[in-house]
Design a protein around this motif. Structure first.
Motif, PDB file in Angstrom:
ATOM      1  N   PRO A 191      49.314 -39.304 -17.866  1.00  0.00           N
ATOM      2  CA  PRO A 191      48.222 -39.509 -16.772  1.00  0.00           C
ATOM      3  C   PRO A 191      47.885 -38.406 -16.480  1.00  0.00           C
ATOM      4  N   LYS A 192      46.715 -38.129 -15.767  1.00  0.00           N
ATOM      5  CA  LYS A 192      46.158 -36.860 -15.086  1.00  0.00           C
ATOM      6  C   LYS A 192      46.386 -36.879 -13.715  1.00  0.00           C
ATOM      7  N   LYS A 193      46.250 -35.393 -13.094  1.00  0.00           N
ATOM      8  CA  LYS A 193      46.520 -35.039 -11.853  1.00  0.00           C
ATOM      9  C   LYS A 193      45.757 -36.079 -11.069  1.00  0.00           C
ATOM     10  N   GLY A 194      46.318 -36.589  -9.967  1.00  0.00           N
ATOM     11  CA  GLY A 194      45.666 -37.336  -8.993  1.00  0.00           C
ATOM     12  C   GLY A 194      45.537 -38.904  -9.292  1.00  0.00           C
ATOM     13  N   ASP A 195      45.963 -39.015 -10.605  1.00  0.00           N
ATOM     14  CA  ASP A 195      46.093 -40.657 -11.118  1.00  0.00           C
ATOM     15  C   ASP A 195      47.142 -41.411 -10.018  1.00  0.00           C
ATOM     16  N   LEU A 196      48.165 -40.956  -9.777  1.00  0.00           N
ATOM     17  CA  LEU A 196      49.131 -41.496  -9.026  1.00  0.00           C
ATOM     18  C   LEU A 196      49.311 -41.536  -7.809  1.00  0.00           C
ATOM     19  N   LYS A 197      49.339 -42.596  -6.950  1.00  0.00           N
ATOM     20  CA  LYS A 197      49.501 -42.379  -5.476  1.00  0.00           C
ATOM     21  C   LYS A 197      50.808 -43.003  -4.972  1.00  0.00           C
ATOM     22  N   ILE A 198      51.694 -42.301  -4.378  1.00  0.00           N
ATOM     23  CA  ILE A 198      52.764 -42.911  -4.004  1.00  0.00           C
ATOM     24  C   ILE A 198      52.898 -44.247  -3.573  1.00  0.00           C
ATOM     25  N   GLU A 199      51.797 -44.659  -2.541  1.00  0.00           N
ATOM     26  CA  GLU A 199      51.657 -45.980  -2.119  1.00  0.00           C
ATOM     27  C   GLU A 199      51.617 -47.050  -2.900  1.00  0.00           C
ATOM     28  N   ASP A 200      50.717 -46.689  -3.930  1.00  0.00           N
ATOM     29  CA  ASP A 200      50.656 -47.755  -5.005  1.00  0.00           C
ATOM     30  C   ASP A 200      51.676 -48.114  -6.164  1.00  0.00           C
ATOM     31  N   ILE A 201      52.599 -47.409  -6.075  1.00  0.00           N
ATOM     32  CA  ILE A 201      54.071 -47.818  -6.776  1.00  0.00           C
ATOM     33  C   ILE A 201      54.817 -48.762  -6.136  1.00  0.00           C
ATOM     34  N   LYS A 202      54.646 -49.960  -6.685  1.00  0.00           N
ATOM     35  CA  LYS A 202      55.239 -51.091  -5.901  1.00  0.00           C
ATOM     36  C   LYS A 202      56.148 -52.042  -6.753  1.00  0.00           C
ATOM     37  N   ASN A 203      56.005 -51.700  -8.165  1.00  0.00           N
ATOM     38  CA  ASN A 203      57.133 -52.701  -9.240  1.00  0.00           C
ATOM     39  C   ASN A 203      57.535 -51.538  -9.902  1.00  0.00           C
ATOM     40  N   VAL A 204      58.841 -51.177 -10.076  1.00  0.00           N
ATOM     41  CA  VAL A 204      59.335 -50.235 -11.052  1.00  0.00           C
ATOM     42  C   VAL A 204      60.587 -50.915 -11.675  1.00  0.00           C
ATOM     43  N   LEU A 205      60.604 -50.491 -12.862  1.00  0.00           N
ATOM     44  CA  LEU A 205      61.713 -50.727 -13.989  1.00  0.00           C
ATOM     45  C   LEU A 205      62.288 -49.740 -14.525  1.00  0.00           C
ATOM     46  N   ILE A 206      63.700 -49.831 -14.179  1.00  0.00           N
ATOM     47  CA  ILE A 206      64.497 -48.694 -14.641  1.00  0.00           C
ATOM     48  C   ILE A 206      65.391 -49.320 -15.704  1.00  0.00           C
ATOM     49  N   ILE A 207      65.433 -48.851 -16.866  1.00  0.00           N
ATOM     50  CA  ILE A 207      66.122 -49.107 -18.228  1.00  0.00           C
ATOM     51  C   ILE A 207      67.286 -48.530 -18.265  1.00  0.00           C
ATOM     52  N   ARG A 208      68.448 -49.106 -18.773  1.00  0.00           N
ATOM     53  CA  ARG A 208      69.728 -48.453 -19.139  1.00  0.00           C
ATOM     54  C   ARG A 208      70.582 -49.522 -19.647  1.00  0.00           C
ATOM     55  N   PRO A 209      70.161 -49.941 -21.267  1.00  0.00           N
ATOM     56  CA  PRO A 209      70.972 -51.122 -21.859  1.00  0.00           C
ATOM     57  C   PRO A 209      72.151 -50.631 -22.174  1.00  0.00           C
ATOM     58  N   ASN A 210      73.395 -50.459 -21.377  1.00  0.00           N
ATOM     59  CA  ASN A 210      74.743 -50.119 -21.581  1.00  0.00           C
ATOM     60  C   ASN A 210      75.541 -51.093 -20.532  1.00  0.00           C
ATOM     61  N   HIS A 211      76.455 -51.603 -20.987  1.00  0.00           N
ATOM     62  CA  HIS A 211      77.388 -52.648 -20.209  1.00  0.00           C
ATOM     63  C   HIS A 211      78.524 -51.855 -19.667  1.00  0.00           C
ATOM     64  N   ARG A 212      78.794 -50.540 -19.833  1.00  0.00           N
ATOM     65  CA  ARG A 212      80.074 -49.982 -19.261  1.00  0.00           C
ATOM     66  C   ARG A 212      79.938 -49.862 -17.919  1.00  0.00           C
ATOM     67  N   LEU A 213      81.204 -49.913 -17.097  1.00  0.00           N
ATOM     68  CA  LEU A 213      81.181 -49.716 -15.624  1.00  0.00           C
ATOM     69  C   LEU A 213      80.718 -48.035 -15.246  1.00  0.00           C
ATOM     70  N   GLY A 214      80.979 -47.124 -16.150  1.00  0.00           N
ATOM     71  CA  GLY A 214      80.760 -45.913 -15.677  1.00  0.00           C
ATOM     72  C   GLY A 214      79.258 -45.625 -15.602  1.00  0.00           C
ATOM     73  N   ASN A 215      78.604 -45.943 -16.764  1.00  0.00           N
ATOM     74  CA  ASN A 215      77.104 -46.177 -17.150  1.00  0.00           C
ATOM     75  C   ASN A 215      76.265 -46.653 -16.195  1.00  0.00           C
TER      76      ASN A 215
END
Length: 334
Positions: free
Chosen positions: A15-39
């Motif tokens: 993306p280019k400078k100015g494309d992202l606006k903080i208030e427009d970010i409403k749905n975020v996906l964070i991916i960490r496919p590991n089952h261990r407690l520590g991770n």
């Protein structure tokens, strides 16, 4: 898989400078496919950073089996936890359903929480979102932060760098710590459990003598350490937290306890003065319970996995000795 997926994301249009606006970010996906407690505990700092950075957002987590629900149960804006089966070939339907649940929802931002995860890169690629972080590092970021190697920290540094490139002012605050957000009621319950175990008003040192594979120190090592601990700190209680296998490398010589509930385990630890263990998931649980934590490392990279914050530190036992360890421990207890 690493070789096959190393170029995944190379076709992603930055993306280019100015494309992202903080208030427009409403749905975020964070991916960490590991089952261990520590991770999964090591994922809590990037989740906090996202929630702090984007006040209008909720977060979905994509993990593998494991214990994500109790880890994140007090994160009010963690909306959904998508669980990949630990053994996908035993349950192909659930495995496919988990992947399609990502493809069928539109996100504003997707973050791969582990740059070395092939499935994480593939999921990030397949997710529908205008903004994606695959976890790639650049010499510019690596050279800027001495602690960039840490698995909890580099996703945060990457996110801040990504936002800066888009012209978004980023937080200059210290990085979030591992945190399972224990409630006052949970902490008080932990105190009751601990008081019933020790039955005095002295401060308590807790040790955990188990670990997986070659991270586990032998009985003679722990016996020597435990005897020195009693000698150095006669005015402290010394207790041992036991693993599910009911193993004690000091032959159950100290008062001990066990729980299947990780939040209850954390609430007991929160009431201790210090927690000492080899590198393992319970070490990260203590750290996420905001307890000063000492982690012993001999085979894994302490710069990547060491506990941090609350006075915590790591000791590499290959290049230090028992006198060094107790000097370091004394700094916390003093």
């Amino acid at each position: 898989m690493g070789s096959i997926t190393k170029r995944v994301g190379s076709s992603y249009s930055e993306p280019k400078k100015g494309d992202l606006k903080i208030e427009d970010i409403k749905n975020v996906l964070i991916i960490r496919p590991n089952h261990r407690l520590g991770n999964q505990l090591l994922l809590t700092p990037i989740v906090q950073e996202v929630l702090n950075t984007f006040p209008n957002c909720t977060v979905d987590l994509f993990v593998k089996g494991g214990v994500a629900h109790p880890v994140f149960q007090n994160y009010k804006r963690v909306n959904k936890i998508i669980k990949l089966p630990r053994k996908p070939f035993n349950n192909l339907f659930k495995y496919a359903k988990s992947w399609f649940s990502v493809k069928n929802k539109k996100y504003d931002l997707v973050i791969n929480g582990d740059k070395n995860s092939s499935s994480g890169r593939l999921l990030t690629q397949s997710a529908k979102a205008p903004f994606k972080l695959f976890g790639e590092s650049t010499p510019e970021i690596e050279n800027k932060y001495a602690d960039y190697e840490h698995i909890s920290k580099y996703p945060i540094y990457n996110l801040r760098y990504f936002l800066e490139k888009l012209g978004v002012s980023t937080s200059q605050n210290k990085l979030p710590l591992l945190d399972i957000k224990l409630t006052d009621a949970e902490i008080e319950n932990g105190k009751i459990i601990l008081d019933n175990l020790i039955k005095n008003n002295k401060k308590t040192i807790c040790i955990y003598t188990n670990a997986t594979g070659n991270k586990c120190y032998p009985e003679i090592w722990w016996e020597t350490f435990y005897n020195r601990l009693k000698q150095e700190y006669p005015h402290y209680n010394i207790i041992e937290m036991l693993p599910i296998e009911n193993i004690s490398k000091i032959n159950f010589k100290a008062p001990h306890f066990y729980s299947k509930d990780i939040r209850e385990m954390g609430s007991v630890l929160r009431n201790t003065a210090i927690f000492i263990a080899a590198d393992n998931g319970v070490m990260h649980l203590a750290s996420a319970s905001l307890v000063p934590t000492v982690g012993f490392f001999s085979v894994t990279n302490e710069n990547k996995y060491k506990p941090y914050g609350n006075g915590s530190f790591a000791l590499n036992t290959n290049n230090t000795n028992i006198d060094d360890w107790f000097k370091a421990i004394h700094k916390i207890l003093a």
